[in-house]
Design a protein around this motif. Structure first.
Motif, PDB file in Angstrom:
ATOM      1  N   LEU A  70       0.647  -3.688 -10.098  1.00 12.95           N
ATOM      2  CA  LEU A  70       0.407  -2.541 -10.978  1.00 12.95           C
ATOM      3  C   LEU A  70      -1.005  -1.994 -10.822  1.00 12.95           C
ATOM      4  O   LEU A  70      -1.228  -0.777 -10.890  1.00 12.95           O
ATOM      5  CB  LEU A  70       0.683  -2.924 -12.431  1.00 12.95           C
ATOM      6  N   TYR A  75      -1.156   2.013 -11.962  1.00 13.86           N
ATOM      7  CA  TYR A  75      -0.500   2.196 -13.254  1.00 13.86           C
ATOM      8  C   TYR A  75      -1.332   1.654 -14.412  1.00 13.86           C
ATOM      9  O   TYR A  75      -1.280   2.184 -15.504  1.00 13.86           O
ATOM     10  CB  TYR A  75       0.885   1.520 -13.270  1.00 13.86           C
ATOM     11  N   LYS A  78      -7.443   2.798 -12.647  1.00 12.81           N
ATOM     12  CA  LYS A  78      -7.765   3.323 -11.317  1.00 12.81           C
ATOM     13  C   LYS A  78      -8.889   2.512 -10.680  1.00 12.81           C
ATOM     14  O   LYS A  78      -9.894   3.045 -10.259  1.00 12.81           O
ATOM     15  CB  LYS A  78      -8.178   4.791 -11.415  1.00 12.81           C
TER      16      LYS A  78
END
Length: 125
Positions: A70, A75, A78
């Motif tokens: 992830l 998600y 960043k």
């Protein structure tokens, strides 16, 4: 020279094979009860601590792999690959031994040939 018959499977000449006569009371059937007593499963001690450690490694590793994926996909945040890749690598390194030891415990429980609880690490020390 007279050719002799040979047992193809064993390569033994038939003149050297010894046969014995069956008893007149022998029906050719096995008495299953007497033979099953020989093959009773031995009661082995189940290493619950080793299985618990393997389950913990499996769950923590799976969690870290999911979080690493992830993070890498962006998600969660960043942060990029510089933080995601180490989490992913540590997750894989923790996940694999846990999965392997749980697989051994599962197959030992099912009684698969070649697997036993003695293959698991000893955590009782």
């Amino acid at each position: 020279m007279v050719p002799t018959r040979t047992n193809v499977a064993a390569g033994i000449p038939s003149s050297k094979v010894k046969y014995s006569k069956l008893f007149s009371t022998d029906t050719g059937h096995l008495h299953l009860r007497s033979h099953l007593l020989k093959f009773k499963k031995s009661s082995t001690k189940i290493p619950y601590k080793a299985i618990a450690c393997a389950a913990a490694q499996f769950l923590i590793g799976a969690f870290l792999v999911i979080v690493g994926c992830l993070l890498l996909a962006g998600y969660i945040s960043k942060v990029g690959a510089n933080r995601a890749v180490p989490v992913l690598i540590i997750g894989i390194l923790v996940f694999l031994p846990g999965f392997y030891h749980l697989l051994i415990a599962y197959r030992a429980r099912r009684g698969c040939q070649g697997y036993s609880y003695s293959d698991l690490p000893d955590c009782d020390e």
